[in-house]
Motif scaffolding. Structure first.
Motif, short mmCIF file in Angstrom:
data_model
loop_
_atom_site.label_atom_id
_atom_site.label_comp_id
_atom_site.label_asym_id
_atom_site.label_seq_id
_atom_site.Cartn_x
_atom_site.Cartn_y
_atom_site.Cartn_z
N GLY A 198 0.82 -1.21 0.00
CA GLY A 198 0.00 0.00 0.00
C GLY A 198 0.85 1.25 0.00
O GLY A 198 1.76 1.39 0.83
N THR A 199 0.59 2.17 -0.92
CA THR A 199 1.32 3.43 -0.93
C THR A 199 1.00 4.20 0.35
O THR A 199 -0.11 4.15 0.87
CB THR A 199 0.95 4.28 -2.16
OG1 THR A 199 -0.48 4.45 -2.21
CG2 THR A 199 1.41 3.61 -3.45
N GLY A 200 2.02 4.88 0.85
CA GLY A 200 1.88 5.59 2.11
C GLY A 200 2.20 4.73 3.32
O GLY A 200 2.29 5.24 4.44
N GLN A 201 2.38 3.42 3.10
CA GLN A 201 2.70 2.51 4.20
C GLN A 201 4.23 2.40 4.36
O GLN A 201 4.99 2.56 3.41
CB GLN A 201 2.13 1.11 3.92
CG GLN A 201 0.62 1.07 3.83
CD GLN A 201 -0.03 1.42 5.15
OE1 GLN A 201 0.30 0.86 6.19
NE2 GLN A 201 -0.97 2.36 5.12
N THR A 202 4.64 2.12 5.59
CA THR A 202 6.06 1.98 5.88
C THR A 202 6.40 0.51 6.10
O THR A 202 5.67 -0.20 6.79
CB THR A 202 6.44 2.81 7.12
OG1 THR A 202 6.12 4.19 6.87
CG2 THR A 202 7.93 2.70 7.43
N ILE A 205 10.15 -8.30 2.65
CA ILE A 205 9.47 -7.03 2.90
C ILE A 205 8.39 -7.30 3.94
O ILE A 205 7.61 -8.25 3.82
CB ILE A 205 8.89 -6.42 1.60
CG1 ILE A 205 8.26 -5.06 1.89
CG2 ILE A 205 7.92 -7.35 0.88
CD1 ILE A 205 8.03 -4.21 0.64
N PHE A 206 8.37 -6.47 4.99
CA PHE A 206 7.54 -6.74 6.16
C PHE A 206 6.91 -5.46 6.68
O PHE A 206 7.48 -4.37 6.56
CB PHE A 206 8.39 -7.33 7.30
CG PHE A 206 9.19 -8.53 6.92
CD1 PHE A 206 8.69 -9.81 7.13
CD2 PHE A 206 10.46 -8.39 6.37
CE1 PHE A 206 9.44 -10.93 6.79
CE2 PHE A 206 11.22 -9.50 6.04
CZ PHE A 206 10.71 -10.77 6.24
N GLN A 207 5.74 -5.60 7.31
CA GLN A 207 5.18 -4.51 8.08
C GLN A 207 6.10 -4.23 9.26
O GLN A 207 6.86 -5.11 9.70
CB GLN A 207 3.78 -4.89 8.60
CG GLN A 207 2.74 -5.11 7.51
CD GLN A 207 2.20 -3.80 6.95
OE1 GLN A 207 2.52 -2.71 7.44
NE2 GLN A 207 1.37 -3.90 5.92
N LEU A 208 6.02 -3.02 9.79
CA LEU A 208 6.86 -2.67 10.94
C LEU A 208 6.55 -3.58 12.12
O LEU A 208 5.38 -3.80 12.45
CB LEU A 208 6.64 -1.21 11.34
CG LEU A 208 7.12 -0.14 10.36
CD1 LEU A 208 6.87 1.25 10.92
CD2 LEU A 208 8.59 -0.32 10.03
#
Length: 338
Positions: free
Chosen positions: A92-96, A132-135
């Motif tokens: 998702g764009t805007g996601q870190t 690639i992972f969510q924080l």
């Protein structure tokens, strides 16, 4: 990465260069790199691990990130990373995110380190497919852990890894499961209560299939946690309840093959019956695995089961071809053993 080519050479040395080339030939090309803790495997002299915000996704699946923090090596303020359609569609764009990538190629003869001609790529390796992972604070802590100390699998890691395994995100489940399985020094220290919790993940049909596959299939690890009867029960549940149509590239293919391998040695007629439905699977590798299970129980039964499945009205061509080839092979094997 702000290193010059000369600095890279100075830091990794001539011998390490060959090793890194081999590693990235495997890791980036999605072949089978050496299994190990992903928090270590992701960090090499040529890779970057960053916390970054996704700004845009191009039509050809290139991802543009702005770097918020460098966890390993130093990246430019923004980076474009080549991806694939499936991964790009899930972001998702805007996601870190926490991302591990490589932007360098290593050429053996003559030995040269240079930027990848087609751009940086996300690393793929066991436990990080893709990387690639969510924080997640536990993930970040592991990726910041001093590499020399991490190689020793300090006791302080265990609680952190177990907490990560209990996350609901399958990507994190896979990462932390791989961390535990590849650190025998740590998993041998599991308490009875901790063993029960980890065994619960293996039994859980909603848990990451990659994590379950690794835990169930690693003999030393699974034997520490599960009795043979428990392994058989889990494997039989997988073979009974999972649909026989498995998408190519799905994470479930490996888990089903592992379950087949567990039941293959039982010689149990019921297990042969459970495997028989998989002879009409859309994946030839699963058809082969099912045939091996049935053969261990009764070779003659296998021949008739293969003949029956090969005559089904609706069967994908590659599956029918697999059945015909298996029939030829097993008939020959039976003839040789007469």
């Amino acid at each position: 990465m702000r290193h010059s080519v000369n600095n890279v050479f100075a830091s990794i040395g001539r011998a390490c260069l060959v090793l890194f080339m081999a590693y990235f030939t495997f890791g980036v090309a999605n072949a089978r790199p050496e299994l190990g803790p992903p928090s270590i495997k992701l960090r090499t002299n040529l890779s970057n691990v960053v916390i970054a915000e996704l700004h845009s996704v191009s039509a050809d699946h290139k991802l543009t990130f702005s770097i918020g923090e460098n966890l390993h090596n130093e990246a430019e303020q923004s980076i474009i990373i080549r991806s694939d359609a499936l991964t790009a569609a899930r972001l998702g764009t805007g996601q870190t995110y926490v991302i591990a990538y490589v932007g360098w190629d290593v050429q053996r003869f003559p030995r040269v380190v240079k930027p990848r001609r087609d751009g940086a790529v996300i690393i793929n390796l066991p436990g990080a497919m893709p990387a690639i992972f969510q924080l997640n604070p536990d993930l970040i802590e592991l990726l910041k852990w001093d590499l020399k100390k991490s190689l020793q699998s300090p006791d302080a890691m265990l609680a952190l890894i177990l907490r990560g395994m209990a996350e609901s995100d399958p990507q994190l489940q896979n990462f932390f499961s791989t961390e535990l399985v590849t650190r025998p020094k740590l998993y041998r220290k599991l308490t009875a209560e901790q063993k029960q919790a980890v065994a619960g993940h293996i039994e859980d049909s909603g848990y990451s299939p990659l994590g379950r596959n690794l835990m169930l299939g690693d003999q030393a690890f699974s034997e520490l946690l599960l009795s043979q009867n428990a392994k058989l029960k889990i494997s039989r549940e997988i073979l009974i309840h999972h649909p026989i149509h498995v998408e190519f590239g799905s994470q479930y293919g490996g888990l089903i093959r592992t379950a087949m391998k567990v039941v293959e040695s039982t010689g149990d007629v019921d297990d042969a019956t459970k495997a028989q439905r998989w002879l009409s699977s859309n994946q030839p590798t699963l058809v082969e695995s099912a045939a091996a299970v049935i053969y261990e129980v009764n070779p003659e039964t296998l021949i008739s089961a293969l003949e029956q499945a090969a005559e089904y009205s609706l069967l994908e061509k590659h599956s029918r071809d697999a059945l015909v080839n298996l029939l030829r092979r097993y008939r020959l094997s039976l003839a040789e053993n007469l």
